[in-house]
Design a protein around this motif. Structure first.
Motif, mmCIF file in Angstrom:
data_model
loop_
_atom_site.group_PDB
_atom_site.id
_atom_site.type_symbol
_atom_site.label_atom_id
_atom_site.label_comp_id
_atom_site.label_asym_id
_atom_site.label_seq_id
_atom_site.Cartn_x
_atom_site.Cartn_y
_atom_site.Cartn_z
ATOM 1 N N UNK A 208 -10.219 9.237 12.257
ATOM 2 C CA UNK A 208 -9.548 8.362 13.212
ATOM 3 C C UNK A 208 -10.304 7.041 13.328
ATOM 4 N N UNK A 209 -11.623 7.132 13.352
ATOM 5 C CA UNK A 209 -12.408 5.907 13.360
ATOM 6 C C UNK A 209 -12.175 5.125 12.066
ATOM 7 N N UNK A 210 -12.061 5.864 10.963
ATOM 8 C CA UNK A 210 -11.784 5.202 9.690
ATOM 9 C C UNK A 210 -10.470 4.440 9.765
ATOM 10 N N UNK A 211 -9.487 5.045 10.405
ATOM 11 C CA UNK A 211 -8.201 4.364 10.537
ATOM 12 C C UNK A 211 -8.350 3.101 11.367
ATOM 13 N N UNK A 212 -9.161 3.199 12.407
ATOM 14 C CA UNK A 212 -9.412 2.018 13.220
ATOM 15 C C UNK A 212 -10.110 0.945 12.389
ATOM 16 N N UNK A 213 -11.063 1.418 11.573
ATOM 17 C CA UNK A 213 -11.843 0.476 10.773
ATOM 18 C C UNK A 213 -10.978 -0.211 9.736
ATOM 19 N N UNK A 214 -9.887 0.424 9.317
ATOM 20 C CA UNK A 214 -9.047 -0.264 8.340
ATOM 21 C C UNK A 214 -8.011 -1.147 9.005
ATOM 22 N N UNK A 215 -8.033 -1.168 10.337
ATOM 23 C CA UNK A 215 -7.193 -2.120 11.054
ATOM 24 C C UNK A 215 -5.859 -1.564 11.515
ATOM 25 N N UNK A 216 -5.753 -0.227 11.595
ATOM 26 C CA UNK A 216 -4.489 0.377 12.021
ATOM 27 C C UNK A 216 -4.276 0.174 13.517
ATOM 28 N N UNK B 106 -9.195 -8.615 16.082
ATOM 29 C CA UNK B 106 -10.149 -7.979 15.175
ATOM 30 C C UNK B 106 -9.439 -7.261 14.043
ATOM 31 N N UNK B 107 -8.265 -6.716 14.356
ATOM 32 C CA UNK B 107 -7.579 -5.910 13.346
ATOM 33 C C UNK B 107 -7.359 -6.675 12.058
ATOM 34 N N UNK B 108 -7.053 -7.954 12.149
ATOM 35 C CA UNK B 108 -6.787 -8.688 10.917
ATOM 36 C C UNK B 108 -8.075 -9.004 10.160
ATOM 37 N N UNK B 109 -9.201 -9.033 10.880
ATOM 38 C CA UNK B 109 -10.481 -9.304 10.219
ATOM 39 C C UNK B 109 -10.987 -8.074 9.475
ATOM 40 N N UNK B 110 -10.541 -6.916 9.923
ATOM 41 C CA UNK B 110 -11.054 -5.654 9.389
ATOM 42 C C UNK B 110 -10.883 -5.526 7.886
ATOM 43 N N UNK B 111 -9.924 -6.258 7.350
ATOM 44 C CA UNK B 111 -9.671 -6.251 5.917
ATOM 45 C C UNK B 111 -10.912 -6.667 5.144
ATOM 46 N N UNK B 134 -5.470 6.126 0.579
ATOM 47 C CA UNK B 134 -6.199 4.977 0.032
ATOM 48 C C UNK B 134 -5.328 3.727 0.065
ATOM 49 N N UNK B 135 -4.024 3.927 -0.080
ATOM 50 C CA UNK B 135 -3.128 2.775 -0.068
ATOM 51 C C UNK B 135 -2.792 2.279 1.329
ATOM 52 N N UNK B 136 -3.152 3.059 2.333
ATOM 53 C CA UNK B 136 -2.737 2.696 3.688
ATOM 54 C C UNK B 136 -3.253 1.324 4.152
ATOM 55 N N UNK B 137 -4.535 0.985 3.879
ATOM 56 C CA UNK B 137 -4.999 -0.338 4.282
ATOM 57 C C UNK B 137 -4.126 -1.456 3.714
ATOM 58 N N UNK B 138 -3.666 -1.300 2.477
ATOM 59 C CA UNK B 138 -2.811 -2.321 1.868
ATOM 60 C C UNK B 138 -1.539 -2.502 2.682
ATOM 61 N N UNK B 189 -10.930 3.591 -0.646
ATOM 62 C CA UNK B 189 -10.173 3.094 0.503
ATOM 63 C C UNK B 189 -10.853 1.865 1.109
ATOM 64 N N UNK B 190 -12.193 1.864 1.063
ATOM 65 C CA UNK B 190 -12.920 0.737 1.661
ATOM 66 C C UNK B 190 -12.788 -0.530 0.832
ATOM 67 N N UNK B 191 -12.673 -0.401 -0.487
ATOM 68 C CA UNK B 191 -12.672 -1.629 -1.297
ATOM 69 C C UNK B 191 -11.277 -2.114 -1.667
#
Ligand SMILES: Nc1ncnc2c1ncn2[C@@H]1O[C@H](COP(=O)(O)OP(=O)(O)O)[C@@H](O)[C@H]1O
Ligand code: SF4
Ligand SMILES: [Mg+2]
Lengths: 374, 438
Positions: A208-216, B106-111, B134-138, B189-191
């Protein structure tokens, strides 16, 4: 749940895009049946057979029933006899009002299934949504929702259902949807509690934190990351509640607050009409609707308890599979003893004891035990 | 003399703007006591997880955050990404101050700022297949137009992190992967959104020995290819030496020493760093120094020691290091361990009241009833037994005052970071104004 700990079978499986999801779903449904054993399996299979029979009856009622549920005269226009004994024309006999008991029972299955499915859909939707929101958002939202749900939970189920049915009958009428909504009010708090508890623990998970970290966004986190992991405990409660709901529905019908006889055939109503018959030695008007209730309730309960047994790790005793290891030779044994502690491999955790596991354990089986009230 | 912590920018670097600048960052957690305690005591305890950190992250570097568990590494790392709200301070990233930004922005910076987590088994949603996860951030940042495009990007990224053939992994659930494969997926997922900064929180500590080196190599390779800046969090100095350009040693929420990896390892300046390096098992098998961690345990972050927070464990501690009543009690405990049960039975009633002494006091007053003289004598005896205990440097005076014994400590000073060669170190030993005889 713990059943996931088993690695997916079939190493040679070639995933085909799209169809994997369906395969996975089917496998998920089949899993409790494959993993159960002993009494659990017996309950699960017997329950499922009974429930499926009832479902088939409900679906094919028009084909199975010999007459309509409120039909009092044959095709030739001749009225049925009142209180006819079971025989060739009316295999379960007829009632005080001249209804065909067999047809009433078959149509009653359709009513029961419809109402319970509707009630399940409503209460699942409300309970899961509210539980998710309360658990995820916390703060005053949580406190207010918990208070309301606890208040609902504290009321006796049948009383609550009667009040709701009474209030709604003014506006919605005495049909299946009124009965379904009345039952919904009874079961929402249970789903709410279970889902809320699972959400509270799941939201501390790293993913869940990971989801937050990706900006969800919060909504994305709730529905894409939490929902799928917190509803795993719901099927068990849903099945047990369905059994309970049949009783509540019959109770409402028996007391005259349920579905009106003109709208559909309903077992509880039939039982109530049959009460005066018993003194006169007319057994068939009461026996068959009563038997139908018993069978459906029993089927659902067995299925629910069977599921509970296989899916709820807290009470489940895993079948021990004997593992035979090749004997160590003396030389190997001394060698093994010499490997110093920190050089031994396997600090890695075993595959997945992860999130799912912890979540589904959260709601104890105690949460489901409201049945006695009805 | 609390020196104002200077920013860690050397002249040659100051031309280029740092990627991220952390100034006086504090993250304090309020521990809510019981309802009763809150009623009575007003507020609960505060854990100072990060307590005044100043670091400038250079573009493309690998900065190691090293320290024992509980020193605030994870909290600092999460704060850098805006995952915890700092109590005070600034995190300057471009023109933005992440410490003050609302979550929505902040959410938009998280990228651009991503994290690799310590436990790969918990970092992936157990009910989401890899292609989706892994594709979710995209999709969150709307970097792709369709599901198919996302899937294609995931396929490329999987190849990049060594999960090949990618097609076999796309539809797998996390439960079907090994620990190392999960961590690769987490890195993928991070990169995938093309970040600038990657905070890796002990990324290999929960993995099998056999895959640790491979994951570190993968991270180095990705760092080179994608121009990443890393903050590498670890409690393991050996991997820090291998992986980092610069190392920051953390202790109780502070950076006590920061500088180029070679210099830190070749010539550690802070006593804590020295102790940590001695405790590393096989950095240098030839060396015959005792491999002991500093005496005592890491103190409670809710009530950190006065002055230099390392002083209760520091073998070189001296006058200005922040001596206080608690240290006296700890000295007696060490004494009793050494002398055994008899001494404990004899002396404990005398010094018993020290347990109730509050933390931050540079003076302690023990009411010894009629036995003040006895207690003074005992203190003198303890001093005579262990004259080398650094504590005695901090004791200014022992005097009796009516029926009580008063022990006065020298005033403690909070050490700030001082530049020594290429390293900044927070220790009075390196302050010429304080440490004449060291
Ligand atoms: N969410 C939290 N609430 C309260 N205290 C916390 C929380 N997270 C961390 N802490 C405390 O902050 C201190 C530093 O923790 P952490 O940053 O995890 O250290 P490290 O990663 O170096 O082990 C610890 O004392 C820990 O107990
Ligand atoms: S300031 Fe230096 S000498 Fe003093 S206690 Fe801290 S580390 Fe030790
Ligand atoms: Mg940590």
């Amino acid at each position: 749940m713990a059943t996931v700990t088993q690695p997916m079978p079939g190493p040679g499986r070639t995933p085909v895009k799209g169809s994997t999801r369906v395969v996975r779903l089917l496998r998920g449904i089949a899993r409790p049946y494959r993993n159960s054993h002993g009494v659990g399996r017996f309950m699960l299979v017997t329950g499922t057979v009974l429930v499926v029979l009832m479902l088939l009856t409900a679906v094919f009622a028009p084909l199975i029933a010999t007459f309509g549920f409120s039909q009092v005269a044959g095709a030739d226009g001749q009225r049925f006899m009142n209180h006819a004994e079971p025989g060739a024309e009316h295999i379960f006999g007829t009632t005080t009002q001249g209804f065909d008991v067999f047809s009433r029972v078959v149509w009653g299955a359709r009513t029961a299934v419809t109402v319970v499915l509707l009630a399940l859909a409503f209460s699942l939707f409300l309970g899961v949504l509210l539980g998710l929101i309360a658990g995820f958002v916390g703060r005053w939202v949580d406190r207010v929702l918990v208070m309301v749900m606890d208040a609902l939970f504290a009321l006796p189920a049948l009383l609550l259902a009667i009040v709701v049915a009474f209030l709604l009958s003014e506006y919605v009428g005495g049909g299946a949807s009124t009965a379904a909504l009345a039952i919904t009010a009874v079961y929402v708090p249970q789903y709410f509690r279970v889902v809320r508890a699972a959400t509270v623990s799941a939201k501390e998970q790293t993913y869940v934190e990971a989801a937050r970290a990706m900006g969800a966004r919060p909504a994305t986190i709730m529905f894409r990351y939490l929902l799928t992991n917190v509803i795993q405990s719901v099927p068990v409660i849903a099945t047990l509640n369905a059994a309970d709901a049949i009783l509540t529905l019959a109770g409402l019908g028996f007391l005259g607050y349920g579905i009106q006889p003109t709208e559909a055939a309903e077992w509880g109503y039939d039982l109530q009409r049959a009460v005066s018959d018993t003194g006169a030695g007319i057994w068939w008007t009461g026996l068959y609707p009563g038997l139908a209730i018993v069978l459906l309730v029993m089927g659902l309960t067995l299925m629910g308890e069977g599921l509970n047994e296989t899916m709820n790790p807290a009470i489940r005793v895993r079948r021990l599979i004997p593992i035979s290891m090749p004997e160590l030779t003396a030389a190997q044994r001394t060698k093994a003893a010499q490997v110093p502690e920190r050089d031994r491999p396997g600090q890695d955790r075993p595959v997945d004891t992860g999130g799912e596991d912890r979540n589904s354990r959260e709601p104890g089986s105690g949460e489901t035990g409201k049945g006695g009230a009805a | 003399m609390p020196t104002k912590p200077e920013l860690m920018t050397t002249p040659e670097q100051s031309a280029e703007r740092p990627l991220m600048e952390i100034r006086d960052l504090k993250v304090h957690y309020e521990l809510r006591g019981s309802a009763l305690a809150r009623l009575v005591g007003g507020e609960g305890e505060t854990v100072k997880a990060v307590d005044g950190v100043n670091v400038a992250l250079r573009k493309g570097e690998v900065l190691g955050l090293v320290g024992e568990s509980g020193s605030g590494k994870t909290t600092l790392g999460r704060a850098l990404l805006g995952l915890v709200r700092p109590t005070s301070g600034h995190i300057t990233y471009g023109d933005l101050d992440l410490a003050r930004m609302p979550q929505r922005q902040l959410r938009s910076v998280r990228r651009r700022l991503q994290m690799v987590f310590q436990d790969p088994h918990a970092a992936l949603n157990p009910s989401m297949d890899l292609a989706t996860a892994i594709g979710h951030p995209l999709r969150i940042h709307k970097l792709v137009k369709s599901k198919a495009e996302a899937r294609e990007r995931v396929r490329e990224t999987l190849e990049r992190v060594g999960l090949t053939p990618a097609d076999q992994f796309l539809d797998k659930l996390p439960a079907e992967l090994s620990g190392g494969q999960k961590q690769r997926a987490v890195i993928a997922r991070a990169i995938i959104c093309g970040p600038e900064l990657l905070v890796a929180d002990e990324p290999i500590s929960m993995l099998d020995m056999s895959v640790r080196a491979k994951i570190l190599e993968l991270m180095l390779e990705l760092g080179r290819d994608l121009d990443l800046t890393y903050v590498y969090i670890t409690h393991d100095l050996a991997t820090a030496k291998f992986f980092c350009d610069r190392v920051a040693i953390m202790y109780l929420g502070r950076v006590v020493e920061i500088g180029p990896t070679e210099e830190i390892f070749a010539d550690p300046k802070h006593p804590y760093t020295k102790a940590l390096l001695r405790a590393v098992p096989d950095l240098d098998p030839e060396r015959k120094v005792p491999r002991d961690l500093p005496r005592g345990e890491i103190p409670d972050a809710a009530a950190p020691p006065h002055g230099c927070s390392f002083h209760p464990r520091c073998p070189f501690a001296f006058e200005p290091c922040g001596w206080e009543a608690r240290d006296l009690r700890a000295m007696f405990e060490r004494r009793w361990i050494r002398l055994g049960e008899d001494a404990l039975a004899r002396e404990e009633p005398l010094v018993g009241e020290l347990t109730e002494v509050d933390a931050h006091e540079e003076m302690v007053r023990v009411r010894a009833g009629g036995r003040a003289a006895e207690l003074t004598a005992l203190l003198e005896e303890a001093r005579a037994d262990e004259p080398d205990d650094p504590l005695w440097k901090g004791v200014e005076r022992i005097e009796s005052d009516g029926g009580a014994v008063v022990v006065r400590f020298r005033p403690g000073i909070d050490p700030g970071l001082l530049r020594v060669n290429a390293v900044d170190v927070a220790c009075h030993l390196h302050d010429p104004n304080l440490s004449h005889d060291h």
